[in-house]
Write a protein that holds these residues in place. Structure first.
Motif, short mmCIF file in Angstrom:
data_model
loop_
_atom_site.label_atom_id
_atom_site.label_comp_id
_atom_site.label_asym_id
_atom_site.label_seq_id
_atom_site.Cartn_x
_atom_site.Cartn_y
_atom_site.Cartn_z
N GLU A 116 5.19 31.47 5.04
CA GLU A 116 5.09 30.61 6.23
C GLU A 116 3.64 30.56 6.70
OE1 GLU A 116 7.69 33.94 7.52
OE2 GLU A 116 7.01 33.43 5.51
N GLY A 117 3.29 29.47 7.35
CA GLY A 117 1.95 29.34 7.90
C GLY A 117 0.89 29.40 6.82
N ASP A 118 -0.12 30.23 7.03
CA ASP A 118 -1.17 30.44 6.04
C ASP A 118 -1.09 31.87 5.52
OD1 ASP A 118 -3.89 29.52 4.84
OD2 ASP A 118 -4.27 31.52 5.65
N PRO A 119 -1.13 32.06 4.20
CA PRO A 119 -0.95 33.40 3.62
C PRO A 119 -1.97 34.43 4.07
CG PRO A 119 -0.67 31.72 1.94
CD PRO A 119 -1.20 31.03 3.15
N PHE A 120 -3.17 33.99 4.45
CA PHE A 120 -4.21 34.93 4.82
C PHE A 120 -4.29 35.19 6.32
CE2 PHE A 120 -7.27 34.62 0.92
CZ PHE A 120 -6.33 35.32 0.16
N LEU A 121 -3.30 34.71 7.08
CA LEU A 121 -3.27 34.96 8.52
C LEU A 121 -2.00 35.74 8.85
CD1 LEU A 121 -4.78 34.39 11.22
CD2 LEU A 121 -3.21 32.47 11.53
N TYR A 122 -2.10 37.05 8.87
CA TYR A 122 -0.97 37.95 9.14
C TYR A 122 0.17 37.79 8.14
CZ TYR A 122 -3.24 38.61 13.69
OH TYR A 122 -4.15 38.87 14.68
N GLY A 123 -0.11 37.27 6.96
CA GLY A 123 0.94 37.07 5.97
C GLY A 123 1.23 38.31 5.16
N SER A 124 2.50 38.54 4.83
CA SER A 124 2.87 39.70 4.02
C SER A 124 2.27 39.63 2.63
CB SER A 124 4.40 39.80 3.91
OG SER A 124 4.98 40.09 5.16
N PHE A 125 2.02 38.43 2.14
CA PHE A 125 1.49 38.30 0.78
C PHE A 125 0.13 38.97 0.63
CE2 PHE A 125 -0.97 36.09 -2.51
CZ PHE A 125 -0.17 36.37 -3.61
#
Length: 257
Positions: A116-125
């Motif tokens: 969801e959203g952008d992967p590099f902004l608080y993303g689990s990825f």
């Protein structure tokens, strides 16, 4: 060493591509993200056990019928404190395991990871990305997405910042004192990861003198979007992905008429 071939998304070359899906509205997904999702043969996504997964829900109706799906179920979410050694250990093992599984598959196939959203902004990825990059034995690429906060501040119909406003982005998992400190030093505020943290966020806003200017946006940019003044809603648990906003009021040219 970075291992991010630029041509991964141009073909079905083996590797891992994390796709940012944007704030929730499928029409706000990028052209590249849409193309990769529709053509994916292998799709992985995070979810809480027993839940469909937010990212997976965002691509309903877009995946090929024969696509293989891999649900990466968190071993723990809010059952124990996020700063406890047990929590850190459980999550570390979880990411280590999925890094290994995705890497083995990605040596032969292209794997699309949904975010969801952008992967590099608080993303689990991000936790998988650093592990896969360190391995360096599979292709690795990240497709940016519109952050969820952007969809939420557009939902209020007001600019989030003006002129020289400083935007402070923080998580509701911070301590109340730390929230207050940051709320007092930024002109505009975005508080993410709300959910059960809402009472603490509200108390911090009261202490910072900013509650009356705060908005709560749930399910921003989706059909279930809710936009309310935070002072007018209760502390019932809201979605983890809800966002609290306080708009900046900085420098702007006055209208001449």
């Amino acid at each position: 060493m970075s291992n991010k071939p630029q041509n991964l998304a141009q073909s079905a070359a083996p590797g891992v591509i994390c796709v940012g899906l944007g704030p929730g509205d499928p029409e706000l997904m990028s052209v590249k993200a849409d193309r990769l999702v529709r053509g994916a043969r292998h799709v992985a996504f995070f979810r809480k056990k027993g839940r469909p997964g937010k990212a997976r829900q965002l691509v309903d109706g877009l995946l090929r019928s024969e696509a293989s799906e891999y649900a990466m179920e968190y071993p723990v979410t809010t059952e124990i404190p996020v700063d406890s050694p047990e929590y850190v250990q459980l999550l570390s093992r979880f990411y280590d395991d999925w890094c290994l599984r995705l890497a083995e598959l990605a040596k032969q196939e292209q794997v699309i990871v949904l975010c969801e959203g952008d992967p590099f902004l608080y993303g689990s990825f991000m936790h998988l990305y650093t592990r896969l990059r360190e391995r360096g034995d599979v292709g690795l690429q990240v497709v940016p997405g519109i952050p969820g906060m952007v969809g939420c501040w557009h939902a209020t119909g007001q600019p989030i910042t003006w002129g020289d406003d400083v935007l402070g982005v923080m998580t509701g998992t911070l301590s109340e004192d730390e929230l207050v400190r940051r709320m007092e030093t930024a002109d505009a505020l975005v508080v993410m990861k709300v959910g059960r943290n809402l009472p603490r966020i509200r108390r911090a806003l009261v202490r910072a003198g900013r509650l009356e200017s705060a908005w709560l946006v749930q399910n921003g940019s989706t059909a279930n979007e809710q936009v309310e003044r935070l002072a007018e809603v209760g502390d019932e648990v809201c979605p983890y992905f809800a966002i609290v906003l306080v708009h900046g009021q900085g420098r702007r040219p006055e209208a001449a008429w």
